[in-house]
Design a protein around this motif. Structure first.
Motif, PDB file in Angstrom:
ATOM      1  N   LEU A 244       0.820  -1.197   0.000  1.00 27.42           N
ATOM      2  CA  LEU A 244       0.000   0.000   0.000  1.00 27.42           C
ATOM      3  C   LEU A 244       0.863   1.259   0.000  1.00 27.42           C
ATOM      4  O   LEU A 244       0.498   2.267  -0.616  1.00 27.42           O
ATOM      5  CB  LEU A 244      -0.947  -0.017   1.204  1.00 27.42           C
ATOM      6  CG  LEU A 244      -1.888  -1.231   1.198  1.00 27.42           C
ATOM      7  CD1 LEU A 244      -2.825  -1.201   2.381  1.00 27.42           C
ATOM      8  CD2 LEU A 244      -2.674  -1.306  -0.095  1.00 27.42           C
ATOM      9  N   ILE A 247       1.636   1.694  -3.561  1.00 26.97           N
ATOM     10  CA  ILE A 247       0.474   2.093  -4.350  1.00 26.97           C
ATOM     11  C   ILE A 247       0.146   3.567  -4.129  1.00 26.97           C
ATOM     12  O   ILE A 247      -0.106   4.319  -5.075  1.00 26.97           O
ATOM     13  CB  ILE A 247      -0.764   1.254  -3.943  1.00 26.97           C
ATOM     14  CG1 ILE A 247      -0.536  -0.208  -4.266  1.00 26.97           C
ATOM     15  CG2 ILE A 247      -2.031   1.772  -4.608  1.00 26.97           C
ATOM     16  CD1 ILE A 247      -0.667  -0.550  -5.686  1.00 26.97           C
ATOM     17  N   LEU A 293      -9.412   3.594   3.710  1.00 28.42           N
ATOM     18  CA  LEU A 293     -10.216   4.477   2.854  1.00 28.42           C
ATOM     19  C   LEU A 293      -9.324   5.223   1.866  1.00 28.42           C
ATOM     20  O   LEU A 293      -9.654   5.363   0.685  1.00 28.42           O
ATOM     21  CB  LEU A 293     -10.984   5.491   3.715  1.00 28.42           C
ATOM     22  CG  LEU A 293     -12.196   4.965   4.470  1.00 28.42           C
ATOM     23  CD1 LEU A 293     -12.869   6.109   5.210  1.00 28.42           C
ATOM     24  CD2 LEU A 293     -13.192   4.309   3.525  1.00 28.42           C
ATOM     25  N   VAL A 295      -6.511   4.247   0.657  1.00 29.94           N
ATOM     26  CA  VAL A 295      -6.075   3.308  -0.369  1.00 29.94           C
ATOM     27  C   VAL A 295      -7.142   3.177  -1.455  1.00 29.94           C
ATOM     28  O   VAL A 295      -6.858   3.247  -2.656  1.00 29.94           O
ATOM     29  CB  VAL A 295      -5.779   1.926   0.258  1.00 29.94           C
ATOM     30  CG1 VAL A 295      -5.572   0.889  -0.818  1.00 29.94           C
ATOM     31  CG2 VAL A 295      -4.559   2.010   1.148  1.00 29.94           C
ATOM     32  N   ILE A 296      -8.404   3.007  -1.025  1.00 29.09           N
ATOM     33  CA  ILE A 296      -9.501   2.878  -1.986  1.00 29.09           C
ATOM     34  C   ILE A 296      -9.585   4.128  -2.852  1.00 29.09           C
ATOM     35  O   ILE A 296      -9.707   4.052  -4.078  1.00 29.09           O
ATOM     36  CB  ILE A 296     -10.831   2.634  -1.241  1.00 29.09           C
ATOM     37  CG1 ILE A 296     -10.819   1.249  -0.612  1.00 29.09           C
ATOM     38  CG2 ILE A 296     -12.022   2.786  -2.186  1.00 29.09           C
ATOM     39  CD1 ILE A 296     -12.046   0.907   0.177  1.00 29.09           C
ATOM     40  N   ILE A 299      -6.639   4.238  -5.411  1.00 32.02           N
ATOM     41  CA  ILE A 299      -6.768   3.287  -6.524  1.00 32.02           C
ATOM     42  C   ILE A 299      -7.852   3.756  -7.492  1.00 32.02           C
ATOM     43  O   ILE A 299      -7.716   3.647  -8.703  1.00 32.02           O
ATOM     44  CB  ILE A 299      -7.075   1.867  -6.005  1.00 32.02           C
ATOM     45  CG1 ILE A 299      -5.897   1.360  -5.179  1.00 32.02           C
ATOM     46  CG2 ILE A 299      -7.335   0.913  -7.158  1.00 32.02           C
ATOM     47  CD1 ILE A 299      -6.105   0.012  -4.565  1.00 32.02           C
ATOM     48  N   LEU A 300      -8.940   4.326  -6.941  1.00 31.32           N
ATOM     49  CA  LEU A 300     -10.039   4.766  -7.805  1.00 31.32           C
ATOM     50  C   LEU A 300      -9.670   6.006  -8.622  1.00 31.32           C
ATOM     51  O   LEU A 300      -9.941   6.066  -9.813  1.00 31.32           O
ATOM     52  CB  LEU A 300     -11.268   5.099  -6.955  1.00 31.32           C
ATOM     53  CG  LEU A 300     -12.344   4.034  -6.798  1.00 31.32           C
ATOM     54  CD1 LEU A 300     -13.516   4.620  -6.049  1.00 31.32           C
ATOM     55  CD2 LEU A 300     -12.794   3.470  -8.135  1.00 31.32           C
ATOM     56  N   TYR A 301      -9.071   6.981  -7.958  1.00 32.02           N
ATOM     57  CA  TYR A 301      -8.914   8.278  -8.624  1.00 32.02           C
ATOM     58  C   TYR A 301      -7.481   8.601  -9.034  1.00 32.02           C
ATOM     59  O   TYR A 301      -7.269   9.438  -9.907  1.00 32.02           O
ATOM     60  CB  TYR A 301      -9.467   9.385  -7.732  1.00 32.02           C
ATOM     61  CG  TYR A 301     -10.939   9.212  -7.495  1.00 32.02           C
ATOM     62  CD1 TYR A 301     -11.852   9.421  -8.530  1.00 32.02           C
ATOM     63  CD2 TYR A 301     -11.426   8.782  -6.273  1.00 32.02           C
ATOM     64  CE1 TYR A 301     -13.198   9.223  -8.346  1.00 32.02           C
ATOM     65  CE2 TYR A 301     -12.776   8.584  -6.069  1.00 32.02           C
ATOM     66  CZ  TYR A 301     -13.663   8.804  -7.114  1.00 32.02           C
ATOM     67  OH  TYR A 301     -15.000   8.594  -6.916  1.00 32.02           O
ATOM     68  N   PRO A 303      -4.744   6.228 -10.087  1.00 25.36           N
ATOM     69  CA  PRO A 303      -4.159   4.896 -10.285  1.00 25.36           C
ATOM     70  C   PRO A 303      -2.642   4.917 -10.374  1.00 25.36           C
ATOM     71  O   PRO A 303      -2.007   3.901 -10.179  1.00 25.36           O
ATOM     72  CB  PRO A 303      -4.795   4.416 -11.587  1.00 25.36           C
ATOM     73  CG  PRO A 303      -5.390   5.619 -12.218  1.00 25.36           C
ATOM     74  CD  PRO A 303      -5.689   6.594 -11.140  1.00 25.36           C
TER      75      PRO A 303
END
Lengths: 325, 291
Positions: A244, A247, A293, A295-296, A299-301, A303
């Motif tokens: 993470l 990422i 949260l 991390v989500i 990844i969504l906005y 990348p």
């Protein structure tokens, strides 16, 4: 490429800031402790990023190398009272050996199978090191009275390791090997068809990556003075957090893991301390939740991570300030 | 001999439970082509719902299936609609983006539950907790037996759904070839969302049956996720029958290994088999048969 300087001006400023930062917090061991953890995660994130971000082999088991490094520092101390400081080198080398051996198995796999293979190998090591009490003292762990009370020397050691790991990745990525790594990430079959010995270059990537993870593990033991199999081989707290960090900062970027490490440690600490005690106490229970949260969201906005999508962030912020005018 | 029979039967029963975890996972893997690392976390959420229903409302865990299944079905539906599906079109360096997203979802679910319920171990006390039937020298735990029956029923239901209904055909078509399926007029997006929700609902039902057997704490989720992917790879991706076989092999390996080799290595046996299968039998047990 040749006449380009190795470090840009901005990068030199970052490194210089890293050098003077602990002096600014000279009287706050708490802040120094945070800085040390940030640097440790920079090393782990950079190590993961070389293998996953640049070579495309998404490892879910970096705890294996971290743990092996930590135990390489700890076991000679436990049995023969050999100073764990040797572990800083020996831990890295041992992690490379283990990484190479695991590579024989896991490099036969690709994509998600590789991810699961690395995850399983780290878990097997965790269970084995916990069970073999004659060797590792089992779940009681290994204790070591740390060399120094003050944290400043530890900071400079891990800072040097962090810079060295970043330099090593940067050096590697400027060379022929770096381009081979990228070609393997983009299309392994095509790379093989073009005559690249993909197995060899995946192994090179693994060797450098596991070395730094092992060194970080050895440092963890020297600094914390205590390890057991559940902490250093932890699936969530080491392997997943390492991913993470990469990422959030940005996979396949030199400075991404460093940025990710800073965000991860500071965000978690911000919530763990209940926003410096300003917020009610229950907020401190949310540190990992908020991190999840984030991390989500990333990844969504974003990348490409914070560093990889920096241009996008700048544009978004810029647009906003323009429309506000 | 008695010890062997006892471990064999326990292994079979536990294997049946594992099979039901694996079936949901293999379904999701077959259609979405991702490893759902939030799978066990769905089980954990369902177990907490069942626990709350039992603790505050006095609802029997087995009856709470009627609460956990719809709740988790819709939770998973929205997760897949708003968090997983948008990633298909997104460009990213690593193709494993969706897998990493499930990691993030898993963390959020675990930490949310830890925040509300703390890390305390919880369990339910029912009339059948800890009860067992004794046949000869062998004992069969009653909750384990019911859970085993449930997993057989769920398998039959799923098999029927996939093989005989129109919806099942659409799911199988999407799993085989997403593009071709959408050219045939199947809404691949809808099927993807539905499959994720269905797979999660299956494990949610399992959660109600697991509650009388296992202790409940937030980190129980990741443990079952690990078991789920071992089973899925063992059985072969996307194969329902393979998942059952994989679950039973894992259950037997764990129980027999714990009895005869070393109890502490119980969880390691599954992982070692997993690595061996990955390397030597990449298609899983499915590749041994023609089904």
């Amino acid at each position: 490429m040749e006449n380009k300087k190795f470090f840009s001006k901005g990068e030199l400023i970052i490194i210089f800031t890293g050098l003077v930062l602990p002096l600014l917090f000279y009287f706050s061991p708490y802040a120094q402790g945070l800085l040390i953890f940030i640097m440790m995660w920079v090393v782990l994130g950079t190590s993961w990023n070389l293998l996953a971000g640049y070579t495309g082999q998404v490892s879910f088991g970096h705890a294996a190398y971290f743990g092996v490094g930590a135990y390489t520092a700890a076991l000679p101390f436990l049995h023969y009272k050999i100073s764990p400081w040797w572990g800083l080198i020996a831990g890295g080398i041992m992690a490379v050996v283990i990484g190479y051996l695991l590579g024989v198995v896991v490099f036969r796999l690709r994509g998600p199978y590789f991810a699961l293979g690395t995850l399983a190998s780290a878990e097997i090591l965790r269970i084995a090191f916990g069970e073999e009490e004659w060797l590792t003292n089992g779940h009681n762990g290994i204790l070591y009275i740390t060399t120094w009370v003050t944290k400043i020397p530890y900071y400079y050691i891990i800072f040097a390791i962090a810079v060295a790991s970043i330099v090593s990745v940067k050096l590697l990525m400027r060379r022929r090997e770096g381009y081979y790594f990228l070609s393997i990430r983009e299309d392994e079959d095509a790379a093989m068809a073009l005559g690249i010995n993909t197995k060899k270059y995946k192994n090179i990537s693994m060797i450098v990556s596991s070395f730094w993870a092992g060194v970080a593990g050895a440092f963890y033991f020297i600094y914390m003075g205590f390890i057991d199999s559940e902490t250093v081989f932890a699936l969530h707290n080491i392997s997943i957090i390492t991913i993470l960090v990469g990422i959030i900062g940005g996979v396949g970027t030199i400075w991404g893991p460093a940025v990710g490490a800073i965000i991860m440690v500071l965000l978690q600490e911000l919530f763990r301390s209940a926003i410096f005690g300003l917020a009610p106490q229950w907020v401190s229970g949310m540190h990992a939740f908020v991190f999840g949260l984030l991390v989500i969201f990333v990844i969504l906005y974003l990348p490409g991570g914070v560093v990889g999508d920096w241009e996008l962030i700048k544009k978004k912020l810029h647009l906003k300030s323009n429309t506000e005018k | 001999m008695e010890m062997f029979l006892q471990s064999l039967i326990s292994g079979l029963l536990v294997g049946g439970l594992y099979a039901i975890i694996g079936i949901g996972m293999t379904l999701i893997m077959g259609v979405l082509k991702i490893i759902n690392l939030a799978h066990g976390q769905m089980l954990m959420v369902s177990m907490y719902i069942a626990w709350v229903a039992w603790y505050y409302l006095g609802i029997d865990p087995y009856l709470s299936v009627f609460i956990t299944v719809p709740v988790v079905f819709y939770l998973a539906k929205y997760i897949s609609k708003y968090l997983l599906n948008p990633l298909i079109e997104k460009d990213s360096i690593l193709p494993e983006n969706q897998v990493l997203m499930t990691v993030g979802i898993g963390i959020v679910l675990v930490e949310f539950m830890r925040f509300i319920f703390t890390s305390d171990y919880r369990s339910v006390q029912t009339s059948y907790t800890g009860q067992a039937w004794h046949i000869g020298g062998i004992s069969i735990a009653i909750p384990l037996f019911w859970a085993f029956l449930f997993s057989i029923a769920a398998t039959i239901f799923l098999f029927y759904l996939l093989m005989k209904t129109d919806l099942g055909r659409q799911i199988r078509a999407t799993a085989q070839d997403r593009l071709a399926a959408s050219l045939m007029g199947i809404s691949a997006e809808k099927i993807t969302i539905f499959t994720y929700a269905l797979g999660s609902a299956l494990i949610a039902a399992a959660g109600s049956f697991f509650l009388p057997i296992y202790y409940l704490y937030p980190d129980v989720g990741p443990e079952f996720t690990a078991k789920a992917f071992v089973i899925t790879i063992l059985g072969g991706l996307g194969s329902t029958v393979g998942a059952i076989a994989g679950g039973i092999v894992l259950g037997l390996a764990e129980t027999l290994g714990a009895t005869y080799i070393a109890a502490g290595y119980r969880d390691a046996f599954g992982l070692i088999i997993f690595l061996l299968v990955l390397v030597f039998l990449p298609g899983g047990l499915k590749s041994l048969t023609k089904v």
